[in-house]
Scaffold this motif. Structure first.
Motif, PDB file in Angstrom:
ATOM      1  N   LEU A   1       0.812  -1.149  -0.128  1.00 32.02           N
ATOM      2  CA  LEU A   1      -0.211   0.060   0.004  1.00 32.02           C
ATOM      3  C   LEU A   1       0.960   1.329   0.090  1.00 32.02           C
ATOM      4  O   LEU A   1       0.523   2.164  -0.594  1.00 32.02           O
ATOM      5  N   ASP A   2       2.139   1.200   0.553  1.00 30.44           N
ATOM      6  CA  ASP A   2       2.843   2.333   0.852  1.00 30.44           C
ATOM      7  C   ASP A   2       3.987   2.534  -0.429  1.00 30.44           C
ATOM      8  O   ASP A   2       4.829   3.457  -0.301  1.00 30.44           O
TER       9      ASP A   2
ATOM     10  N   ASN B   1       2.793  10.412  -5.956  1.00 30.48           N
ATOM     11  CA  ASN B   1       1.624  10.912  -5.191  1.00 30.48           C
ATOM     12  C   ASN B   1       0.263  10.600  -5.917  1.00 30.48           C
ATOM     13  O   ASN B   1      -0.616  10.402  -5.282  1.00 30.48           O
ATOM     14  N   SER B   2       0.409  10.113  -7.199  1.00 29.47           N
ATOM     15  CA  SER B   2      -0.809   9.852  -7.863  1.00 29.47           C
ATOM     16  C   SER B   2      -1.339   8.322  -8.095  1.00 29.47           C
ATOM     17  O   SER B   2      -2.423   8.078  -7.746  1.00 29.47           O
TER      18      SER B   2
ATOM     19  N   LYS C   1      -2.043   4.675  -6.661  1.00 25.93           N
ATOM     20  CA  LYS C   1      -2.768   4.323  -5.352  1.00 25.93           C
ATOM     21  C   LYS C   1      -2.822   2.848  -5.370  1.00 25.93           C
ATOM     22  O   LYS C   1      -3.772   2.315  -6.124  1.00 25.93           O
TER      23      LYS C   1
ATOM     24  N   ASP D   1      -6.136   0.787  -5.410  1.00 28.77           N
ATOM     25  CA  ASP D   1      -7.005   0.560  -6.585  1.00 28.77           C
ATOM     26  C   ASP D   1      -6.916  -0.723  -7.185  1.00 28.77           C
ATOM     27  O   ASP D   1      -7.821  -1.032  -8.112  1.00 28.77           O
TER      28      ASP D   1
ATOM     29  N   SER E   1       2.182   0.572 -12.397  1.00 27.86           N
ATOM     30  CA  SER E   1       0.991  -0.024 -11.917  1.00 27.86           C
ATOM     31  C   SER E   1       0.756  -1.294 -11.982  1.00 27.86           C
ATOM     32  O   SER E   1       0.170  -2.235 -11.381  1.00 27.86           O
TER      33      SER E   1
END
Ligand code: F6R
Length: 341
Positions: A16-17, A177-178, A180, A183, A305
């Motif tokens: 997650l981080d 930053n963007s 996630k 998701d 991603s």
């Protein structure tokens, strides 16, 4: 399923981080550069030495930037190494013997070398020989999941030597930053259910071969299973024969599942056609197969991603198999045996 009981070291939080690591790596490497470097002429080549998880930053760099980069994963140094090379040795733990051998070879030959590590022998030797060294800060995460920090540190080191004059570091920080990871978790969980009990085979285009390798490595280490990876178009010139009319005395069809990571937007149209044909072949054989669509605004986002989706798939597969995703006993045991005289 009691996730916290199986995930003893909280790998879920590390995933997650993950995007926060980009900033950590950039900051850690800001001041690390060679003193006597001639900043006017670029080196003949860049040799990034590292094993396993610590080899991945070099592998990604090879694909992302048109620099003359070699990702080297063995003892000593490749033949390409010379006075005009920039050698970067990465070992997250700092104790991997192959990488230490490359480092000592570089120091012994007085070649330009830099190291990236959290500590261990690599940090010790760097201090002893006055080699510039990036020290990555705690918390200590499994090396394969420290890719974000190590890759960012590698880019920053190149920037410090005027070898990157493009916005890739800014793009990486923006992505930090963007992006996630939450998701992609559900999708990873779903894929894990599909491949449960089977050998996953990861296929993708050549450009994404490091991403496929990361999926494979992560399935090996985190889910503790066998997995295969290959890329188009090469696989259609050999491996396809092994899948077509599968030899049932070796393995039954229902024990295999093929995941094709596909970038519809920027792949060569003939590669997309090859992917379709291959998927049809595999389906006709009664083997499970599906496309995983690669998405992102740029190549960097597409890479990370999809890498994170691979982390989730392995993590949730570890949950399905009820194995601790973090521990890698065979690698630890192997390294212990290798150290014995
Ligand atoms: C562990 C992992 C391994 C290590 C490899 C080298 O998560 O991914 O592949 O990365 O054994 O060790 P380091 O990275 O400490 O040099």
């Amino acid at each position: 399923m009691e996730v916290t009981k199986i995930d003893k070291s909280n790998m879920r939080k590390t995933i997650l981080d993950f995007p926060k690591q980009f900033k950590v790596g950039v900051n850690a490497a800001k001041k690390t550069h060679l003193e006597k470097w001639s900043f006017l002429t670029p080196p003949e080549n860049i040799i990034v030495c590292g094993m396993g998880g610590s080899a991945l930053p070099g592998d990604i760099l090879v694909t992302l930037r048109p620099l003359d980069v070699f990702s080297y994963k063995s003892y000593r140094l490749p033949l390409q190494a010379g006075n005009e090379s920039l050698i970067i040795c990465i070992s997250y733990s700092g104790n991997t013997e192959e990488t230490l051998s490359s480092f000592e070879t570089a120091v012994g030959r007085n070649l330009p070398v830099i190291s990236i590590t959290t500590g261990g022998k690599l940090a010790e030797l760097s201090k002893k020989y006055k080699v510039p060294c990036v020290i990555l800060p705690p918390p200590y995460v499994p090396p394969r999941l420290a890719l974000g920090q190590m890759f960012a540190a590698l880019l920053q080191v190149l920037k410090n030597h005027n070898l990157l004059d493009d916005p890739i570091i800014n793009d990486l920080l923006k992505l930090g930053n963007s992006l996630k990871p939450a998701d992609f978790e559900l999708k990873g969980k779903k894929i894990a259910k599909e491949i449960f009990g089977r050998i996953p085979i990861i296929y993708n285009s050549r450009r994404f071969r490091v991403v496929g390798t990361i999926w494979k490595n992560s399935l090996n280490e985190t889910a503790k299973i066998l997995a295969l990876a290959n890329y188009f178009p090469e696989l259609n010139h050999n491996e396809i024969v092994g899948l077509w009319r599968i030899n049932e005395s070796q393995i039954s069809n229902d024990k295999i599942y093929v995941l094709i990571l596909r970038d519809k937007e920027s792949s060569h149209p003939r590669i997309l056609k090859q992917m379709e044909i291959t998927k049809n072949f595999i389906e006709k054989e009664g083997i499970g197969v599906e496309f995983i669509e690669i998405k992102g605004k740029n190549l960097l986002e597409k890479f990370f991603s999809t890498i994170i989706l691979g982390f989730w798939t392995s993590f949730w597969l570890a949950m399905e198999y009820k194995v601790d995703p973090t521990q890698i006993k065979p690698i630890d045991e192997f390294k212990r045996k290798l150290k014995e005289k």
